[in-house]
Design an enzyme around this catalytic site. Structure first.
Site, PDB file in Angstrom:
ATOM      1  N   HIS A  49     -35.723  14.134  26.683  1.00  0.00           N
ATOM      2  CA  HIS A  49     -34.403  14.335  27.280  1.00  0.00           C
ATOM      3  C   HIS A  49     -33.523  13.090  27.135  1.00  0.00           C
ATOM      4  CE1 HIS A  49     -35.308  18.204  29.189  1.00  0.00           C
ATOM      5  NE2 HIS A  49     -36.513  17.713  29.454  1.00  0.00           N
ATOM      6  N   SER A 338     -40.638  16.840  34.792  1.00  0.00           N
ATOM      7  CA  SER A 338     -39.515  16.572  33.890  1.00  0.00           C
ATOM      8  C   SER A 338     -38.488  15.663  34.574  1.00  0.00           C
ATOM      9  CB  SER A 338     -38.838  17.882  33.489  1.00  0.00           C
ATOM     10  OG  SER A 338     -37.786  17.658  32.598  1.00  0.00           O
ATOM     11  N   SER A 342     -40.353  12.253  28.630  1.00  0.00           N
ATOM     12  CA  SER A 342     -39.327  11.354  28.093  1.00  0.00           C
ATOM     13  C   SER A 342     -39.440   9.960  28.690  1.00  0.00           C
ATOM     14  CB  SER A 342     -37.929  11.912  28.399  1.00  0.00           C
ATOM     15  OG  SER A 342     -37.846  13.283  28.111  1.00  0.00           O
ATOM     16  N   CYS A 402     -51.638  28.962   7.006  1.00  0.00           N
ATOM     17  CA  CYS A 402     -50.305  29.032   7.614  1.00  0.00           C
ATOM     18  C   CYS A 402     -49.617  27.670   7.610  1.00  0.00           C
ATOM     19  CB  CYS A 402     -50.399  29.546   9.043  1.00  0.00           C
ATOM     20  SG  CYS A 402     -50.996  31.235   9.231  1.00  0.00           S
ATOM     21  N   CYS A 437     -50.812  33.199  12.252  1.00  0.00           N
ATOM     22  CA  CYS A 437     -52.038  33.936  12.588  1.00  0.00           C
ATOM     23  C   CYS A 437     -52.777  33.300  13.751  1.00  0.00           C
ATOM     24  CB  CYS A 437     -52.941  34.061  11.366  1.00  0.00           C
ATOM     25  SG  CYS A 437     -54.010  32.645  11.048  1.00  0.00           S
TER      26      CYS A 437
END
Length: 486
Positions: A49, A338, A342, A402, A437
Site C-alpha cells: 500500500h 493491513s 507493506s 502452466c 490446472c
C-alpha cells in the site's frame, strides 16, 4: 542463551530476523508451522500500500510509508518480484467523494508521494474498464504488487544464511521469566533461553503474550475470501482498484498479481476459529457483487481458485508495537493487519530500535550477505535457457506446464537454506501448481521430486501443513497384483 528469540516467521518475524541478522547476535526464530509465511502472510491481497489510508500520527501511517520505500530496496537486493503498478481508489457516486478527499488529505499528511485526485473521466482514461458509475478517483503511483510469501521467504533465507537459527514445527507452549533476566521459552523441541523475546505470532500473538502475563488488548480476527482468476483476466486492469473504505476495511479490490493473474476480494467476516480458512457461497457472492460495481466486465468463469485468509484484527485502532511494562525485554509486534505487509521492513527497524533502548547491543557484523538470486526459467531469454540446460539438464525438464517451472528450479528450492517440506511449500517457492490446472498435472511429479530429494517415502510427503497427507499407501507396482488391503 540466545540474545533474541523471535516467535513467528510470517513476514513481520522474517523481516525482524533479517534486520537482526546484521548484528553480532545469537538469534533464533521459532515457527509453530512447518514452513515460513504459512499463515496470514500467504493469504492476503499481496498489495504494498502507498500509505494514504492510515490516520496521520499513527504507527500505521509512519510505518506504511517507510515500509513501502524499504520494500522496493529489499526486493531489488533479494531478487523478489515487485512492481509499482499504482492504485486507484474509486468513488462510486458523489456521496463518496468526501471520503476520497479525506484519503487525499491523509496521504499528503503521511508523506505519500505523487497522490492525485482524478475525475471519473480521467480515471477511465487510465483504466478503460472502470464502471461508468465511477465519479472520481485517488491515484497513488507508489502502490505495488508482490508475492508476500516470497518476500518473507527471501528475508528469512537471508537471515539463515547470516547465522540466524530457524526452528519449524516448534510452537511455543510456555514462557518463564528467569531470575537473572531473560526468559525460558518452552516448546515440544525443548526449552530455549533468551535475553530478549519478540512476539510476532500473528493471529496467535495474544495467546503467546498470555503465556507470560495477562493481555490488555483483545484479538478480533476476521476472515477475508478471494477469487483468483486466470491469466486471461490479467489485462482487465493494470492498477489495483480499491473502493472507498468503510467500517469493515478497505473494501473489495480488483487488481493484477505479480504472477500475471487477477485477484478479487476480500470480504470481512468475524471468526472464532482462527484456523477456519474455508470459503462460503455467501462470502464469494458478496465479493463478486461488490467487485463488478467498480469493474463490471470481470469474467468470473475464469476463476481458478478461491481462498481465504485470517487477519490479526484487535480492539486497538493501531499496530501494537511496544515492550511489556513489567518485562521490558519482551516486545509485542501484534495486531499487524493491513497495511502490515507493506509496513513489515519498517516494523522490523522499529523493533530493533526498541530492543536497543531496552539494552540490546546492535553492533553490526563486519560481513553481512545481503543478496539472493533465484533462477526463474520462464523469465530467461532463449540463449540463457540453453546455457542453463547445457550446464544442468534438469532445467530442460518442465514439471509445471502452466507456469513453465522446471525440475532444476524445484530441486534448487529443495536444497535451499529453508527447504520446503510440502507440495504447497514448493508451490510458494517455485510457482509450480499456481497455474490454471492448480497442480492437477504437476502435483504427482512434485511429490516424486520431494520424496527423491529428501530421501523419504512418498506417503510421508505433505500437501501443506502437518497432517495433510496426500497418499495413504501403495496400490500396485508393475508386475504385481493390485493390493486389496489399502
Amino acid at each position: 542463551m540466545y540474545d533474541v528469540i523471535i516467535i513467528g516467521c510470517g513476514v513481520v518475524g522474517a523481516a525482524t530476523a533479517y534486520r537482526l541478522a546484521r548484528c553480532r547476535l545469537r538469534v533464533a526464530v521459532l515457527e509453530a508451522q512447518n514452513d515460513v509465511a504459512n499463515g496470514t502472510t500467504k493469504a492476503n491481497s499481496a498489495i504494498i500500500h502507498a500509505g494514504y489510508d492510515p490516520r496521520p500520527g499513527t504507527l500505521m501511517a509512519k510505518l506504511n510509508v517507510e515500509g513501502n520505500r524499504l520494500t522496493g530496496e529489499i526486493a531489488r537486493k533479494l531478487d523478489v518480484p515487485f512492481r509499482r503498478v499504482g492504485s486507484l481508489v474509486v468513488a462510486l457516486g458523489p456521496e463518496q467523494q468526501p471520503a476520497l478527499e479525506e484519503l487525499y488529505r491523509r496521504g499528503r499528511a503521511n508523506g505519500v508521494p505523487g497522490l492525485r485526485l482524478l475525475t471519473g473521466e480521467q480515471a477511465r482514461a487510465l483504466e478503460p474498464q472502470l464502471s461508468p458509475g465511477v465519479t472520481a478517483a485517488l491515484l497513488a503511483p507508489t502502490a505495488g504488487i508482490i508475492a508476500p510469501w516470497d518476500f518473507a521467504l527471501a528475508m528469512a533465507e537471508t537471515a539463515v544464511r547470516n547465522g540466524v537459527q530457524l526452528l519449524r514445527s516448534c510452537p511455543v507452549t510456555g514462557i518463564t521469566p528467569l531470575e537473572q533476566g531473560g526468559f525460558a521459552v518452552q516448546t515440544p523441541k525443548g526449552t530455549f533461553s533468551t535475553r530478549f523475546l519478540v512476539n510476532a505470532a500473528g493471529v496467535q500473538a495474544d495467546a503467546v503474550h498470555a503465556l507470560l502475563e495477562p493481555v490488555d488488548w483483545t484479538m478480533r480476527p476476521s476472515r477475508g475470501a478471494y477469487f483468483l482468476l486466470d491469466k486471461s483476466e490479467h489485462s482487465r486492469v493494470s492498477r489495483v482498484i480499491f473502493q472507498c473504505p468503510g467500517p469493515s476495511g478497505k473494501g473489495v479490490l480488483v487488481g493484477p498479481t505479480i504472477h500475471g493473474n487477477l485477484i478479487v476480494g476480500p470480504d470481512a467476516e468475524p471468526v472464532e476459529d482462527r484456523r477456519d480458512l474455508g470459503t462460503t457461497a455467501a462470502a464469494l457472492d458478496f465479493v463478486r457483487s461488490r467487485a463488478v460495481q467498480s469493474v463490471p466486465g470481470i469474467d468470473f468463469r475464469q476463476n481458478i481458485r478461491n481462498f481465504a485468509g485470517i487477519r490479526a484484527n484487535t480492539d486497538q485502532s493501531d499496530f501494537i508495537i511496544r515492550p511489556s511494562a513489567r518485562y521490558p525485554a519482551f516486545l509485542d509486534l501484534a495486531g499487524i493487519r493491513s497495511p502490515g505487509l507493506s509496513s513489515a521492513p519498517a516494523i522490523a527497524n522499529l523493533a530493533a530500535e526498541l530492543l536497543a533502548r531496552a539494552g540490546l547491543d546492535l553492533s553490526e557484523k563486519e560481513a553481512f550477505v545481503d543478496e539472493r538470486h533465484v533462477v526463474r526459467f520462464r523469465a530467461l531469454s532463449p540463449e540463457e535457457k540453453n546455457r542453463l540446460i547445457r550446464r544442468d539438464p534438469r532445467y530442460g525438464r518442465v514439471i509445471c506446464r502452466c507456469e513453465t517451472v522446471t525440475e532444476g528450479e524445484i530441486v534448487a528450492a529443495l536444497h535451499s537454506p529453508i527447504p520446503p517440506c510440502s507440495v504447497n511449500g514448493v508451490k510458494r517457492r517455485c510457482n509450480a501448481g499456481m497455474g490454471r490446472c492448480q497442480g492437477g498435472f504437476c502435483g504427482p511429479r512434485v511429490v516424486e521430486l520431494i520424496a527423491r530429494e529428501a530421501g523419504v517415502d512418498p506417503t510421508r510427503v505433505l500437501m501443506d501443513q502437518e497432517g495433510t497427507w496426500i497418499l495413504a499407501g501403495e496400490t500396485k507396482q508393475p508386475g504385481r497384483e493390485v493390493r486389496s488391503d489399502v
